[in-house]
Every structure is written in C-alpha cells, then in structure tokens.
Design an enzyme around this catalytic site. Sequence first.
Site, PDB file in Angstrom:
ATOM      1  N   VAL A  19       0.729  -1.384   0.249  1.00  0.00           N
ATOM      2  CA  VAL A  19       0.420   0.206  -0.088  1.00  0.00           C
ATOM      3  C   VAL A  19       0.933   1.699  -0.137  1.00  0.00           C
ATOM      4  CG1 VAL A  19      -1.155   1.436   1.710  1.00  0.00           C
ATOM      5  CG2 VAL A  19      -2.396  -1.146   0.724  1.00  0.00           C
ATOM      6  N   GLU A  47      -4.017  -6.473  -4.801  1.00  0.00           N
ATOM      7  CA  GLU A  47      -2.626  -6.205  -5.287  1.00  0.00           C
ATOM      8  C   GLU A  47      -2.654  -7.596  -6.547  1.00  0.00           C
ATOM      9  OE1 GLU A  47      -0.514  -9.436  -2.162  1.00  0.00           O
ATOM     10  OE2 GLU A  47      -1.024  -7.505  -0.940  1.00  0.00           O
ATOM     11  N   LYS A  78     -13.791   0.410   4.870  1.00  0.00           N
ATOM     12  CA  LYS A  78     -12.961  -1.441   4.398  1.00  0.00           C
ATOM     13  C   LYS A  78     -13.398  -2.465   4.878  1.00  0.00           C
ATOM     14  CE  LYS A  78      -9.520  -2.498   2.952  1.00  0.00           C
ATOM     15  NZ  LYS A  78      -8.875  -2.654   1.653  1.00  0.00           N
ATOM     16  N   CYS A 107      -4.771  -9.618   3.398  1.00  0.00           N
ATOM     17  CA  CYS A 107      -6.164  -8.909   4.225  1.00  0.00           C
ATOM     18  C   CYS A 107      -7.599  -9.647   4.758  1.00  0.00           C
ATOM     19  CB  CYS A 107      -6.392  -8.046   2.637  1.00  0.00           C
ATOM     20  SG  CYS A 107      -5.230  -6.817   2.375  1.00  0.00           S
TER      21      CYS A 107
HETATM   22  P1  NAD Z   1       2.714  -4.769   4.348  1.00  0.00           P
HETATM   23  O1  NAD Z   1       3.506  -5.280   5.428  1.00  0.00           O
HETATM   24  O2  NAD Z   1       3.722  -4.957   2.410  1.00  0.00           O
HETATM   25  O3  NAD Z   1       3.684  -2.916   4.118  1.00  0.00           O
HETATM   26  C1  NAD Z   1       3.653  -2.582   5.770  1.00  0.00           C
HETATM   27  C2  NAD Z   1       5.545  -1.602   5.541  1.00  0.00           C
HETATM   28  O4  NAD Z   1       5.931  -1.162   7.636  1.00  0.00           O
HETATM   29  C3  NAD Z   1       6.425  -2.745   5.751  1.00  0.00           C
HETATM   30  O5  NAD Z   1       7.646  -2.449   5.366  1.00  0.00           O
HETATM   31  C4  NAD Z   1       8.056  -2.629   7.517  1.00  0.00           C
HETATM   32  O6  NAD Z   1       8.458  -2.388   7.625  1.00  0.00           O
HETATM   33  C5  NAD Z   1       6.480  -0.906   7.328  1.00  0.00           C
HETATM   34  N1  NAD Z   1       6.533  -0.300   8.896  1.00  0.00           N
HETATM   35  C6  NAD Z   1       6.659  -0.855  10.152  1.00  0.00           C
HETATM   36  N2  NAD Z   1       6.227   0.298  10.694  1.00  0.00           N
HETATM   37  C7  NAD Z   1       6.823   1.063  10.797  1.00  0.00           C
HETATM   38  C8  NAD Z   1       7.818   2.309  11.256  1.00  0.00           C
HETATM   39  N3  NAD Z   1       7.538   2.421  12.387  1.00  0.00           N
HETATM   40  N4  NAD Z   1       7.738   3.295  10.045  1.00  0.00           N
HETATM   41  C9  NAD Z   1       8.242   2.726   9.447  1.00  0.00           C
HETATM   42  N5  NAD Z   1       7.814   1.873   8.330  1.00  0.00           N
HETATM   43  C10 NAD Z   1       7.318   0.643   9.362  1.00  0.00           C
HETATM   44  O7  NAD Z   1       1.796  -4.074   3.991  1.00  0.00           O
HETATM   45  P2  NAD Z   1       0.749  -3.795   2.458  1.00  0.00           P
HETATM   46  O8  NAD Z   1       0.315  -4.462   2.384  1.00  0.00           O
HETATM   47  O9  NAD Z   1       1.132  -3.037   2.592  1.00  0.00           O
HETATM   48  O10 NAD Z   1      -0.413  -3.637   3.981  1.00  0.00           O
HETATM   49  C11 NAD Z   1      -0.070  -2.283   4.251  1.00  0.00           C
HETATM   50  C12 NAD Z   1      -2.287  -1.422   5.056  1.00  0.00           C
HETATM   51  O11 NAD Z   1      -3.305  -1.516   4.525  1.00  0.00           O
HETATM   52  C13 NAD Z   1      -2.456  -3.035   5.601  1.00  0.00           C
HETATM   53  O12 NAD Z   1      -3.441  -2.416   7.337  1.00  0.00           O
HETATM   54  C14 NAD Z   1      -3.474  -3.688   5.459  1.00  0.00           C
HETATM   55  O13 NAD Z   1      -4.300  -4.259   5.440  1.00  0.00           O
HETATM   56  C15 NAD Z   1      -4.001  -2.536   4.226  1.00  0.00           C
HETATM   57  N6  NAD Z   1      -4.096  -2.580   3.180  1.00  0.00           N
HETATM   58  C16 NAD Z   1      -3.388  -4.076   1.870  1.00  0.00           C
HETATM   59  C17 NAD Z   1      -3.696  -3.921   1.360  1.00  0.00           C
HETATM   60  C18 NAD Z   1      -3.185  -5.459   0.087  1.00  0.00           C
HETATM   61  O14 NAD Z   1      -3.287  -5.564  -1.122  1.00  0.00           O
HETATM   62  N7  NAD Z   1      -1.527  -4.839   0.577  1.00  0.00           N
HETATM   63  C19 NAD Z   1      -4.681  -3.460   0.287  1.00  0.00           C
HETATM   64  C20 NAD Z   1      -5.216  -2.709   0.903  1.00  0.00           C
HETATM   65  C21 NAD Z   1      -5.299  -1.943   2.541  1.00  0.00           C
END
Ligand code: NAD
Length: 450
Positions: free
Chosen positions: A11, A156, A217, A273
């Site tokens: 995201v 994704e 959401k 998700c």
């Molecule tokens: P992810 O696990 O791929 O990435 C999260 C990132 O955050 C990691 O790189 C981690 O190192 C970083 N992080 C953690 N703590 C941190 C901090 N204090 N400072 C800076 N960076 C930090 O997660 P994602 O799949 O991108 O999902 C993120 C959010 O979005 C979640 O809540 C998820 O439910 C939501 N979401 C995901 C999707 C999807 O398709 N993946 C779609 C919509 C919403």
Amino acid sequence: MKIAIFGTGYVGLVTGACLANLGHHVTCVDIDENKINSIKQGIIPFYEPGLPKLVKNNIQKKRLQFTTDAKTAINEAQAIFNCVGTPGKEDGSANLEYVFQVTKTVAVHTPSDQFKILINKSTVPPGTAKSCQKLIKETNPSSQVQILSNPEFLKEGAAVHDFTHPDRIVVGTNQTTTKNNELIEKAKSLIRKIYLGRSRLYIPFIETSWETSEIIKYASNAFLATKISFINEVANIADIANADIKVIAQAMGMDYRISSKFLGAGVGYGGSCFPKDVRALANTAKQFGYTANLLTQVDLTNKAQKDVLPNKILNYFQNKIENKTITVLGLSFKPKTSDMREAPSTHIIKKLIQNGAKIKAYDPIAIEEAKHLFTENELQSITFTQSQKDATTNTEAIALITEWDEFRTLDFESLKIEAPNCHVIFDGRNIYEPDQVIEAGFDYVGIGRQ
Ligand code: NAD
C-alpha cells in the site's frame, strides 16, 4: 504538495509512487533499512505489475525519495500517510502497534505551531483514528496534527490501476466534537487537494466520520470474503447433489443484484487482507459485546475449504499417496502477485506431504517467498521447478491451485506424453473444461463439478 508515506509495503509504495506521479513531492519512510536501500537501487521487494517503472520514473524526476529518517520526512511534509501493516493477532484482533508507533513519531517530531494531517490508510478497526488523535494530544498537548481516515481499496496484481482509478475515495474525520472545527475543515481541504489529480477528478468522494470510514473498509473486504465462502459452500453441496457450480454461479451472476464477481468456487481465499480483516471485524464486534456469527462462519468455512482439494486427492488415490509425485501449479494466494500470506497452496502442500507425497511445485513469481513457509523437513519433499513443463513432466497427478494465465492453456495432449503415469487433473479453480481434459485421457476433478 510535500507528502511523507510511512511503510513501503504494497500500500505504501503504491501510494507513494502514484502520488508522486500526480505531481506531489513524496518521501517514503520505512524502518526496514534493507528494503529502503534496495528500493533506492530500483529493486522492488515484491511483484506488482507497473510499479517498478512508476517508481523509477518518479525517482528520476526527483519527485520520489526513500529514507529511514522519519524526523526529516515529517518535518518537510504537509501531509503524512500511515501505511504500515496491521497483521492479525492470535485472537483475531488487529495488531495496531505499528500504527501507534508512527502516530507517536509524528507527534514527537511535529513542532506545535505546524499544522499537518496524518492520514490512516492502513486497515484498522473503528475507534483507531480516535485513539490516534488522543495519542497525539497526550504526546504533545498543543499539537495541531489532525488525524484522518482514508482506507485503501487497491488489490494486489492491479494495485497501480486501482489506486489511480478507485471506485470511491472515502475520508473519515472527527465528527464527535464541535471544537477544532477550523482545523478539521483545513484537514478536509488538504486531503481533497491531494487527490485532485487529473485522473481522479470524477471519482466519488465520500466524507464521513472516522468510525464509518474505518468500518467501510472492513465491511467491503468481509463482504467479498463472504461471497467466496458462500459459493464454496454451494460448490460443496453441488458436489454431493451431482450439479455443476460453474453453471450455477454463471446463472446466479446474471442477476445484477448478485453480480458475477467473486463467485468463483475454489480452494479458499488467502492473502494479507481477507482472512485477517474478517477475523478483526468479528473480534471488534465481540469487544463491543456483539457476536458476529456470520463473519465467524465465513472464516471457518474458508478454513475448511482449504482441505477440500487435498481431501479430493486423498480420496481419488484411496489414501495411498505415499511417495507419489504430485505437481502443484501456482503458489501465490492469487495470480499476478508474489504475496504468499495465508495462501491456500501452503496448507494444501503441507497436508499432502504429511500423507507421504512428493511435491513438484511451480509458480511464475512466488517460489522464493514460498520457500520460507516450509520447514527443513517439508522442503526435502518439495522440488521447486523452473517451468511449468519441468513440474508436469514425469508426475503422477497435477493440482492447479493458482490460476495464473499461463496455466489456462495447458496442452493436455503433450502432457499425456511427458507424464505417462499421470491420469488425473485436480482443478482447484475450475479453469479447465472437464470434457477436454477427459478427452485427452485424464480424469478430471474440480470443485463442485460432480
Ligand atoms: P506490508 O506488510 O507489505 O508493509 C508494511 C510496511 O510497513 C513494511 O515495509 C514495514 O517495514 C513498515 N513499517 C512498520 N513499522 C513502521 C514504522 N514505524 N515506520 C515506517 N515503516 C514501518 O503491508 P501492506 O500489505 O502494504 O498493508 C498495509 C496496510 O494496508 C494494512 O493495514 C493492510 O491491511 C492494508 N491494505 C493492504 C492491501 C494489500 O493488498 N496489501 C490493500 C488495502 C489495504
């Protein structure tokens, strides 16, 4: 506008690259130094079509940069997106520690005379934005940072397209107070400005409360997961009743009130998700004193569905799969992604290995991620191959788990020659025509197809 993004996962990185492409100046921050260093060199840590080019172009145009220096990024930004992970905990609740960590960091590093918005893009339970606003006040009582909720709906595999062409943009603000109205209006106007890119002009903009936005959401993901568990349950009934779920779903989908989307029966849903969000919404309900029976059943039905295909394999071979070579086609939780989080393939392979099978597995993208999900012992029973052909040659059964396009056109006639001891195709996504498979000399076993 100067924007900071916290979290460079699916995201955060997509949000950062797409906002930079709309002309904003974006700094992406992560605590994972290796990740930041490799993105700086143009290496994207996961597979997402179109993203590497977008990142590279915007780095070159000096609109996109990457750092682990949170303080500088916060200082320079007018708007900050919180895109960190919210993984599920053992009890099903969402782990909000990363969201709160970022909130606190922003509160600490924002001077009291500076107005900024901190936008929660991560998927979080209702009440989180309120807790974040409270945390800001506790950390810095004179802070002007305003929390907004702006959930992300991208999927994704099509994340760049979805981010730039969303069906709607939802923005939740603090509607529980009549104080700070001026700051709230300023916050709303700033987020509208962020999305005022050319491609987003006619996209519905829904302004609502924090809590409503947060639940929109969860409810959206839970509804899609419910559709999948529903059709999987009907598929299991169709199997017993000698009916064909493909035709059932096709006819159901023609009713515009139902729609044909998310009506494909299969091996169960996975990913980062749906599983965690269904559980988190049920858990949130429980904390409010409400028992969300339907959501709990959606999750349980999905867990059970992951056993349907391996059970069919065991049944077919009358439980005798010891030392049998079974090919698994597709590992990622869905096509066009390398994401292996809660992928049904992991459960299916583990179950087949427990029963003594030897696995040949192939996936166009996800093999490296998949390797981390098995024990040393399990890995001794798995051969990851370089191509579909290597995986299907000299095998005794083929199980299609993830419907990557390249698996849709399997040449069954050649398969018969390359794998003379293979007499059956298990179609975990119902992508093949049973007649064609049978005509080529194989048995066909699908999901809910008699
Ligand atoms: P992810 O696990 O791929 O990435 C999260 C990132 O955050 C990691 O790189 C981690 O190192 C970083 N992080 C953690 N703590 C941190 C901090 N204090 N400072 C800076 N960076 C930090 O997660 P994602 O799949 O991108 O999902 C993120 C959010 O979005 C979640 O809540 C998820 O439910 C939501 N979401 C995901 C999707 C999807 O398709 N993946 C779609 C919509 C919403």
